[in-house]
Design a protein around this motif. Structure first.
Motif, PDB file in Angstrom:
ATOM      1  N   THR A  41       0.691  -1.309  -0.036  1.00 21.50           N
ATOM      2  CA  THR A  41      -0.017  -0.074  -0.067  1.00 21.50           C
ATOM      3  C   THR A  41       0.735   1.354  -0.058  1.00 21.50           C
ATOM      4  O   THR A  41       1.783   1.219   0.857  1.00 21.50           O
ATOM      5  CB  THR A  41      -1.050   0.128   1.268  1.00 21.50           C
ATOM      6  OG1 THR A  41      -1.671  -1.289   1.186  1.00 21.50           O
ATOM      7  CG2 THR A  41      -1.865   1.218   1.183  1.00 21.50           C
ATOM      8  N   VAL A  42       0.542   2.192  -0.948  1.00 22.11           N
ATOM      9  CA  VAL A  42       1.512   3.326  -1.036  1.00 22.11           C
ATOM     10  C   VAL A  42       1.257   4.161   0.168  1.00 22.11           C
ATOM     11  O   VAL A  42       0.365   4.530   0.830  1.00 22.11           O
ATOM     12  CB  VAL A  42       1.032   4.187  -2.350  1.00 22.11           C
ATOM     13  CG1 VAL A  42       1.778   5.535  -2.371  1.00 22.11           C
ATOM     14  CG2 VAL A  42       1.386   3.152  -3.399  1.00 22.11           C
ATOM     15  N   GLY A  43       2.453   4.626   0.711  1.00 20.93           N
ATOM     16  CA  GLY A  43       2.417   5.430   2.034  1.00 20.93           C
ATOM     17  C   GLY A  43       2.495   4.481   3.273  1.00 20.93           C
ATOM     18  O   GLY A  43       2.706   5.112   4.463  1.00 20.93           O
ATOM     19  N   LYS A  44       2.057   3.248   3.274  1.00 19.27           N
ATOM     20  CA  LYS A  44       2.121   2.334   4.525  1.00 19.27           C
ATOM     21  C   LYS A  44       3.225   1.364   4.565  1.00 19.27           C
ATOM     22  O   LYS A  44       3.839   0.929   5.566  1.00 19.27           O
ATOM     23  CB  LYS A  44       0.668   1.884   4.492  1.00 19.27           C
ATOM     24  CG  LYS A  44      -0.513   2.794   4.851  1.00 19.27           C
ATOM     25  CD  LYS A  44      -1.742   2.021   4.889  1.00 19.27           C
ATOM     26  CE  LYS A  44      -2.802   2.810   5.333  1.00 19.27           C
ATOM     27  NZ  LYS A  44      -4.200   2.136   5.471  1.00 19.27           N
ATOM     28  N   GLY A  45       3.380   0.707   3.253  1.00 19.20           N
ATOM     29  CA  GLY A  45       4.388  -0.319   3.314  1.00 19.20           C
ATOM     30  C   GLY A  45       4.371  -1.659   2.555  1.00 19.20           C
ATOM     31  O   GLY A  45       3.294  -1.340   1.761  1.00 19.20           O
ATOM     32  N   THR A  46       5.174  -2.455   2.574  1.00 21.19           N
ATOM     33  CA  THR A  46       5.274  -3.505   1.707  1.00 21.19           C
ATOM     34  C   THR A  46       5.342  -4.803   2.504  1.00 21.19           C
ATOM     35  O   THR A  46       6.119  -4.913   3.643  1.00 21.19           O
ATOM     36  CB  THR A  46       6.242  -3.502   0.590  1.00 21.19           C
ATOM     37  OG1 THR A  46       5.931  -2.431  -0.239  1.00 21.19           O
ATOM     38  CG2 THR A  46       6.355  -4.816  -0.325  1.00 21.19           C
ATOM     39  N   ARG A  47       4.469  -5.947   2.239  1.00 20.87           N
ATOM     40  CA  ARG A  47       4.851  -7.117   2.786  1.00 20.87           C
ATOM     41  C   ARG A  47       5.017  -8.367   1.818  1.00 20.87           C
ATOM     42  O   ARG A  47       4.385  -8.448   0.641  1.00 20.87           O
ATOM     43  CB  ARG A  47       3.281  -7.582   3.647  1.00 20.87           C
ATOM     44  CG  ARG A  47       3.476  -8.898   4.320  1.00 20.87           C
ATOM     45  CD  ARG A  47       2.264  -9.188   5.073  1.00 20.87           C
ATOM     46  NE  ARG A  47       1.162  -9.696   4.160  1.00 20.87           N
ATOM     47  CZ  ARG A  47      -0.139  -9.749   4.489  1.00 20.87           C
ATOM     48  NH1 ARG A  47      -0.588  -9.277   5.621  1.00 20.87           N
ATOM     49  NH2 ARG A  47      -1.133 -10.115   3.500  1.00 20.87           N
ATOM     50  N   VAL A  48       6.187  -9.086   2.020  1.00 17.89           N
ATOM     51  CA  VAL A  48       6.478 -10.071   0.939  1.00 17.89           C
ATOM     52  C   VAL A  48       6.515 -11.621   1.594  1.00 17.89           C
ATOM     53  O   VAL A  48       7.170 -11.414   2.550  1.00 17.89           O
ATOM     54  CB  VAL A  48       7.979  -9.812   0.348  1.00 17.89           C
ATOM     55  CG1 VAL A  48       8.360 -11.066  -0.572  1.00 17.89           C
ATOM     56  CG2 VAL A  48       8.177  -8.411  -0.248  1.00 17.89           C
ATOM     57  N   ASP A  49       5.779 -12.109   1.043  1.00 14.70           N
ATOM     58  CA  ASP A  49       5.491 -13.585   1.748  1.00 14.70           C
ATOM     59  C   ASP A  49       6.317 -14.622   0.890  1.00 14.70           C
ATOM     60  O   ASP A  49       6.075 -14.708  -0.231  1.00 14.70           O
ATOM     61  CB  ASP A  49       4.077 -14.175   1.689  1.00 14.70           C
ATOM     62  CG  ASP A  49       3.151 -13.193   2.905  1.00 14.70           C
ATOM     63  OD1 ASP A  49       4.089 -12.532   3.710  1.00 14.70           O
ATOM     64  OD2 ASP A  49       2.256 -13.343   2.835  1.00 14.70           O
ATOM     65  N   VAL A  50       7.151 -15.309   1.285  1.00 14.11           N
ATOM     66  CA  VAL A  50       8.065 -16.522   0.929  1.00 14.11           C
ATOM     67  C   VAL A  50       7.350 -17.749   1.309  1.00 14.11           C
ATOM     68  O   VAL A  50       7.608 -18.019   2.423  1.00 14.11           O
ATOM     69  CB  VAL A  50       9.521 -16.214   0.980  1.00 14.11           C
ATOM     70  CG1 VAL A  50      10.131 -17.601  -0.014  1.00 14.11           C
ATOM     71  CG2 VAL A  50      10.090 -14.976   0.373  1.00 14.11           C
ATOM     72  N   ILE A  51       6.769 -18.580   0.640  1.00 11.94           N
ATOM     73  CA  ILE A  51       6.177 -19.691   0.755  1.00 11.94           C
ATOM     74  C   ILE A  51       6.977 -21.247   0.324  1.00 11.94           C
ATOM     75  O   ILE A  51       7.271 -21.123  -0.945  1.00 11.94           O
ATOM     76  CB  ILE A  51       4.489 -19.747   0.473  1.00 11.94           C
ATOM     77  CG1 ILE A  51       4.193 -18.882   0.830  1.00 11.94           C
ATOM     78  CG2 ILE A  51       3.943 -21.277   0.938  1.00 11.94           C
ATOM     79  CD1 ILE A  51       2.352 -18.669   0.415  1.00 11.94           C
ATOM     80  N   LEU A  52       7.611 -21.850   1.097  1.00 13.31           N
ATOM     81  CA  LEU A  52       8.506 -22.817   0.645  1.00 13.31           C
ATOM     82  C   LEU A  52       7.890 -24.245   1.136  1.00 13.31           C
ATOM     83  O   LEU A  52       7.189 -24.257   2.256  1.00 13.31           O
ATOM     84  CB  LEU A  52       9.472 -22.745   1.286  1.00 13.31           C
ATOM     85  CG  LEU A  52      10.503 -21.578   0.805  1.00 13.31           C
ATOM     86  CD1 LEU A  52      11.880 -21.223   1.665  1.00 13.31           C
ATOM     87  CD2 LEU A  52      10.864 -21.613  -0.761  1.00 13.31           C
ATOM     88  N   PRO A  53       7.851 -25.402   0.423  1.00  6.73           N
ATOM     89  CA  PRO A  53       7.218 -26.519   0.842  1.00  6.73           C
ATOM     90  C   PRO A  53       8.262 -27.352   1.755  1.00  6.73           C
ATOM     91  O   PRO A  53       9.248 -27.060   1.864  1.00  6.73           O
ATOM     92  CB  PRO A  53       7.164 -27.294  -0.426  1.00  6.73           C
ATOM     93  CG  PRO A  53       8.033 -26.682  -1.361  1.00  6.73           C
ATOM     94  CD  PRO A  53       8.236 -25.282  -0.899  1.00  6.73           C
ATOM     95  N   VAL A  54       7.732 -28.049   2.868  1.00  9.00           N
ATOM     96  CA  VAL A  54       8.441 -28.792   3.788  1.00  9.00           C
ATOM     97  C   VAL A  54       8.806 -30.023   3.167  1.00  9.00           C
ATOM     98  O   VAL A  54       8.187 -30.714   2.414  1.00  9.00           O
ATOM     99  CB  VAL A  54       7.667 -29.130   4.953  1.00  9.00           C
ATOM    100  CG1 VAL A  54       8.373 -29.941   5.819  1.00  9.00           C
ATOM    101  CG2 VAL A  54       7.200 -27.924   5.650  1.00  9.00           C
TER     102      VAL A  54
END
Length: 463
Positions: A450-463
């Motif tokens: 969201t512009v002005g609020k921040g960024t969230r990056v999710d890295v999903i890896l299989p077990v």
């Protein structure tokens, strides 16, 4: 005509021609049968009427004596030729050609009638060649079932054949008109296909020559129109990729030139002998070291990209403790966070499962994502590293309070060469390489911002 137009129009013509021919054969056959059946029915009625009158008013059954009287008893509106024939096949009375009387007749219908069967015959008069139609009915004595003679009714077919000929000419002309109209319709239909296809072909050739500004106009909302839209979309995407590649070349040239300029400047200064203090010399060498590392990182990034692009990258998998790896990366990045005044925290489950992966490549992914967070997060902001187990495997989330990514840039941030509208130093390859590494681990990267609020990056890896 060759190509699509020839095949379509040719197919239309063949199908239409065969259909018209079959239809007209059936129609003409039906028309001829109708006329001839009507004539046969009318002649049969006349013959039956004469036989009925003979049975009602002549009781002696002397046909040679009664033949002339029988002809005179016919209705005045009878236009057909009537013949009275005895039981030997000899003509004994004729309403139109008395000169024929006394001759033996050997026609099919006469022979059948002598055997007690009604019959019809169609043929030509031998002397004149005139087409005629005749029906013959046997005259049978009621008391003995004996054939005592024949009533034969004949009519010319010249007028009927002329009428049939005119009808057939009209039907054939109509059929040819239909075939011609179908031909014109086929041409018009193929033009709706050929013209857009030619335009698409011309546009494709122009695009093959590098003119990606060419666009195909959409004439119809059909499969060809969809093909044109797809070609336009492809051209736009290629143009965007070309622009990103050009921007990348300009950017990487700048990124390479900047540290090289610093290195060359300090080398020239050191070689000139103008440096008097050890502190200034040490500062120059520190700058050369930092800029050399920066150059090495850029070169490594380019090498990684070339390997991924060629599909020759290999993973050196081993058992990896993600919790320990993330804590190590935090310790490595903490000095940078302190220098920039950014709060950096980590929250990882104690029992995060072990995974089989390439530890160095995963470290490259996490450091690249955290490095981006540093680039776009201002002093006083935060970067959180979170590790959790979920139903899909392991979730590593890196969240910051940076400036955010514009919504229109989000779908393209993982594309190669893309740098977005927030232009900072970099090659534009980092996230593309990270995405490729995670995909090779059968995982995925999801980005929300969201512009002005921040960024969230999710890295999903299989077990």
């Amino acid at each position: 005509m060759r190509g699509i137009r020839g095949r379509v129009v040719g197919t239309y013509l063949i199908i239409t021609f065969l259909s018209v021919v079959i239809f007209e054969i059936i129609l003409i056959y039906g028309l001829v049968e109708f006329y001839y059946s009507s004539i046969e029915a009318e002649l049969s009625r006349s013959a039956q009427s004469i036989i009925h009158n003979y049975s009602q008013y002549f009781n002696n059954y002397d046909l040679h004596r009664d033949a002339k009287v029988l002809l005179e008893s016919m209705p005045g509106n009878t236009v057909a030729q009537v013949q009275i024939i005895d039981d030997k096949g000899v003509l004994i009375a004729d309403s139109i050609e008395p000169s024929m009387e006394g001759k033996k007749l050997d026609n099919y219908d006469v022979n059948m009638a002598l055997n007690g069967k009604e019959a019809a015959w169609k043929g030509k008069i031998p002397m004149t060649g005139e087409p005629v139609f005749s029906v013959s009915f046997p005259i049978i004595r009621p008391d003995s079932e004996e054939v005592i003679g024949i009533v034969r009714v004949i009519t010319t077919l010249s007028d009927v054949n002329e009428i049939l000929k005119n009808h057939i000419i009209i039907l054939i002309s109509l059929g040819l008109c239909i075939v011609f109209l179908i031909f014109l319709t086929g041409l018009a239909l193929t033009n709706t296909i050929i013209k857009p296809v030619k335009e698409i072909t011309s546009a494709a050739k122009a695009m093959a020559q590098g003119r990606f500004d060419v666009r195909v106009s959409k004439r119809y909302d059909d499969e060809i129109g969809e093909l044109g839209d797809t070609l336009n979309y492809m051209a736009q995407e290629v143009a965007n990729q070309q622009k990103m590649k050009n921007d990348f070349i300009a950017s990487i040239s700048h990124e390479l030139r900047t540290p090289l300029t610093s290195i060359m400047g300090w080398i020239i200064t050191i070689n000139s002998g103008d440096i008097d203090s050890k502190e200034e010399l040490k500062e120059g060498l520190d700058i050369i070291e930092r800029e050399s590392k920066r150059l090495a990182e850029l070169v490594d990034e380019l090498l990684d990209f070339s390997k991924f692009d060629a599909g020759i990258i290999t993973l050196r998998k081993s058992v990896v403790n993600l919790g320990e790896l993330l804590k190590y990366i935090k310790r490595q990045m903490e000095p940078r966070a302190e220098r920039k005044g950014i709060t950096m925290t980590i929250d990882v489950d104690e029992h995060l499962p072990l995974i089989e992966a390439d530890e160095n490549r995963l470290k490259q992914v996490f450091i690249n994502i955290i490095d981006n967070s540093f680039k776009f997060t201002q002093k006083g902001g935060y970067i959180d590293i979170i590790g959790r187990k979920n139903e899909n495997g392991v979730l590593i989330r890196i969240e910051d309070s940076g400036c955010g990514i514009p919504e229109e840039d989000l779908p393209r941030v993982k594309q190669r060469f893309f740098k977005g509208s927030n232009v900072v130093s970099g090659s534009g390859l980092g996230l593309a390489i990270c995405d490729e590494i995670v995909r090779l681990h059968n995982g995925k990267i999801d980005i929300e911002s969201t512009v002005g609020k921040g960024t969230r990056v999710d890295v999903i890896l299989p077990v």
